[in-house]
Design a protein around this motif. Structure first.
Motif, short mmCIF file in Angstrom:
data_model
loop_
_atom_site.label_atom_id
_atom_site.label_comp_id
_atom_site.label_asym_id
_atom_site.label_seq_id
_atom_site.Cartn_x
_atom_site.Cartn_y
_atom_site.Cartn_z
N LEU A 303 -5.16 1.20 -1.48
CA LEU A 303 -4.01 0.62 -0.78
C LEU A 303 -3.80 1.28 0.59
O LEU A 303 -3.42 0.60 1.56
N MET A 304 -4.06 2.59 0.66
CA MET A 304 -3.95 3.27 1.95
C MET A 304 -4.99 2.74 2.94
O MET A 304 -4.71 2.57 4.13
N ILE A 305 -6.19 2.47 2.45
CA ILE A 305 -7.23 1.88 3.31
C ILE A 305 -6.83 0.47 3.73
O ILE A 305 -7.00 0.07 4.89
N LEU A 306 -6.26 -0.29 2.78
CA LEU A 306 -5.85 -1.66 3.07
C LEU A 306 -4.75 -1.71 4.12
O LEU A 306 -4.63 -2.66 4.88
N GLU A 307 -3.93 -0.66 4.16
CA GLU A 307 -2.84 -0.60 5.12
C GLU A 307 -3.35 -0.63 6.56
O GLU A 307 -2.63 -1.06 7.48
N ILE A 308 -4.59 -0.20 6.77
CA ILE A 308 -5.17 -0.21 8.12
C ILE A 308 -5.26 -1.64 8.64
O ILE A 308 -5.11 -1.90 9.83
N PHE A 309 -5.46 -2.60 7.71
CA PHE A 309 -5.67 -3.99 8.13
C PHE A 309 -4.44 -4.86 7.92
O PHE A 309 -4.40 -5.98 8.41
N LEU A 310 -3.46 -4.36 7.18
CA LEU A 310 -2.25 -5.15 6.93
C LEU A 310 -1.05 -4.48 7.57
O LEU A 310 -0.79 -3.30 7.34
N PRO A 311 -0.29 -5.21 8.38
CA PRO A 311 0.86 -4.61 9.04
C PRO A 311 2.05 -4.49 8.09
O PRO A 311 2.09 -5.13 7.04
N GLY A 312 3.02 -3.68 8.47
CA GLY A 312 4.26 -3.60 7.72
C GLY A 312 4.54 -2.26 7.08
O GLY A 312 5.68 -1.84 6.98
N GLY A 313 3.53 -1.54 6.61
CA GLY A 313 3.70 -0.21 6.03
C GLY A 313 4.03 -0.19 4.55
O GLY A 313 4.00 0.87 3.92
N ILE A 314 4.36 -1.36 3.95
CA ILE A 314 4.74 -1.38 2.53
C ILE A 314 3.55 -1.03 1.65
O ILE A 314 3.66 -0.25 0.71
N VAL A 315 2.40 -1.62 1.96
CA VAL A 315 1.19 -1.36 1.16
C VAL A 315 0.82 0.12 1.23
O VAL A 315 0.47 0.74 0.22
N GLY A 316 0.92 0.69 2.43
CA GLY A 316 0.59 2.10 2.59
C GLY A 316 1.54 2.99 1.81
O GLY A 316 1.14 3.99 1.22
N ALA A 317 2.83 2.65 1.81
CA ALA A 317 3.83 3.43 1.08
C ALA A 317 3.55 3.40 -0.42
O ALA A 317 3.62 4.42 -1.11
N ILE A 318 3.22 2.21 -0.93
CA ILE A 318 2.88 2.08 -2.35
C ILE A 318 1.63 2.89 -2.68
O ILE A 318 1.54 3.55 -3.72
N GLY A 319 0.65 2.85 -1.75
CA GLY A 319 -0.57 3.62 -1.96
C GLY A 319 -0.29 5.11 -2.00
O GLY A 319 -0.85 5.84 -2.83
N PHE A 320 0.57 5.58 -1.09
CA PHE A 320 0.92 7.00 -1.07
C PHE A 320 1.60 7.42 -2.37
O PHE A 320 1.30 8.48 -2.93
N ILE A 321 2.50 6.58 -2.87
CA ILE A 321 3.18 6.87 -4.13
C ILE A 321 2.17 6.93 -5.28
O ILE A 321 2.25 7.80 -6.16
N GLY A 322 1.19 6.03 -5.26
CA GLY A 322 0.16 6.03 -6.30
C GLY A 322 -0.68 7.31 -6.29
O GLY A 322 -0.98 7.87 -7.34
N ILE A 323 -1.04 7.77 -5.09
CA ILE A 323 -1.83 9.00 -4.96
C ILE A 323 -1.05 10.19 -5.49
O ILE A 323 -1.56 10.98 -6.30
N VAL A 324 0.19 10.32 -5.05
CA VAL A 324 1.02 11.45 -5.47
C VAL A 324 1.27 11.42 -6.97
O VAL A 324 1.15 12.45 -7.66
#
Length: 447
Positions: A303-324
């Motif tokens: 999801l963090m990688i996908l955030e590079i291609f998708l705007p908005g930051g929601i996907v990246g935030a979910i990815g960060f929560i998943g990693i932690v």
């Protein structure tokens, strides 16, 4: 009169026979009582630091010993101590085992090792070996908080009482600020040599070596089975150490940050993956991590990688929560997982700040924006000056998320949209040019 004398003689004879029989039986019973009579004996090493990985190994060893019908486990203890939490769990494992457990100490059983030994049914030591000095210490090497010392002192006393050992001796091994007359002065902790331990009831027997140990227990060495940790369990013992946990997380996070500053996927990314892989492997073998935790971590990375291609930051935030979440849940203790991750994040933040200060924030930002690196050998040559593109209109050849490719005057141009998503085939206009960076927006007036 003669028959009467003969009768008395017969009585005396029978009484003598009965007395001899009783004496013989008593000797026989005594010899059988001294013989331990163990049929299946298992030898288990308890060495190096006491940590969660050791507890996982011992749990397997005890389960295997019980399934194979062992009636005696010899714990060969040689340790300077370790985590009190791990020792507590190991002590509970020993207490709940239906198998007779003997702690054999031929060097040292300090701190957490002392607690493990006290939970065994018997303690056997060799001359020159030591037991005690069980004061808990913090990460800095200082004596722990008063509450922790008090609680650990009580646990040590309870373990000592299991086999009718003097509780005060156990407390003297823990409490620094208490004086125990005849045992220790205030400001010190008690440790015992083999002879002194036997005198105080903290060693059931003192033997010269393993041969005498086997003789004391009535064990035939040839019939004894040794259970050793597997390679995976040895790795797990290292990985589940709090210090190594924190170090692996630091390496993993730093690898990601450094990779953002370097073009392509290189050494830093590989080391990062190896660090995280080792972290999860060790905790999985130790029985703390499962596929759910690993899956959460992998999903978070994707999801963090996908955030590079998708705007908005929601996907990246979910990815960060998943990693932690994956990293913390995989740890043997949530608090320890949070502590190790907190240390790793702090160190990573400091290093990131230093990297940004040296190379600039734009390097890191561009790494996120552009999905690939253009190289001359790949057939791409960036124009030296593209300011003439400003205000021109073209067509989006690929979706811009925000990066993509547009066509202007028949040329393919790498471009970045102004914040939003632009679908392929949409008319776009160049609104900004900074060196090789071309910024476009959707053109309201269609071509």
């Amino acid at each position: 009169m003669r028959p009467r004398k003969q009768a008395l003689s017969h009585v005396r004879l029978w009484l003598s026979v009965i007395c001899l029989a009783i004496a013989f039986l008593g000797l026989s019973m005594g010899s059988f009582a001294n013989a331990k009579g163990y049929q299946k004996v298992v030898w288990v090493p308890v060495d190096q630091q006491i940590e969660q990985g050791l507890g996982s190994f011992l749990k397997r060893a005890f389960t295997q010993a019980e399934s194979e019908g062992a009636d005696l486990i010899i714990l060969h203890i040689n340790t300077p101590g370790g985590e009190v939490g791990a020792a507590d769990a190991i002590g509970q494992l020993i207490r709940q085992s239906p198998i007779h457990v003997v702690a054999y100490i031929d060097n040292q059983a300090f701190s957490a090792g002392t607690y493990i030994a006290l939970n065994a049914n018997e303690i056997v030591m060799t001359p020159g070996s030591s037991i005690g000095a069980a004061t808990p210490i913090d990460m800095a090497g200082n004596a722990a908080d008063v509450k922790i010392i008090s609680g650990w002192s009580t646990k040590m006393a309870e373990a000592a009482s299991l086999n009718n050992r003097d509780e005060m001796v156990a407390r003297a091994m823990v409490e620094i600020d208490t004086e125990y007359p005849g045992l220790k002065e205030k400001g010190s902790v008690l440790s015992l040599g083999a002879d002194r331990a036997k005198e105080l009831g903290y060693a059931d027997q003192v033997v010269a070596n393993k041969t005498e140990l086997f003789t004391y227990l009535g064990v035939q060495p040839d019939s004894m089975q040794t259970i050793e940790p597997t390679i995976g369990e040895r790795v797990a013992r290292v990985v589940t150490s709090p210090v190594v946990m924190s170090l692996l997380l630091i390496i993993g996070l730093l690898g990601i940050v450094i990779e953002l500053f370097a073009p392509g996927f290189g050494v830093a990314g590989t080391i990062s993956l190896c660090a995280f892989g080792l972290y999860f492997f060790g905790h999985y073998v130790a029985g703390f991590a499962n596929w759910l935790h690993i899956g959460l971590f992998v999903l978070g990375i994707l999801l963090m990688i996908l955030e590079i291609f998708l705007p908005g930051g929601i996907v990246g935030a979910i990815g960060f929560i998943g990693i932690v979440t994956g990293l913390i849940m995989a740890a043997y203790d949530t608090k320890q997982g949070l502590a190790s991750l907190g240390i790793a994040v702090l160190v990573t933040a400091i290093v990131t700040f230093l990297l940004i200060k040296k190379y600039g924030f734009k390097t890191l930002f561009n790494k996120f924006i552009l999905g690939e690196v253009q190289r001359n050998e790949a057939g791409y040559v960036a124009p030296k000056d593209q300011r003439d593109l400003l205000g021109q209109v073209g067509i989006a050849l690929t979706p811009l998320r925000p990066a993509g490719v547009v066509r202007i005057d028949g040329s393919r141009i790498d471009a970045v949209s102004v914040g939003g998503f632009i679908t392929a085939g949409t008319s776009v206009m160049v609104v900004q040019v900074e060196g090789t960076r071309v910024v476009v927006q959707e053109n309201e007036a269609k071509e």
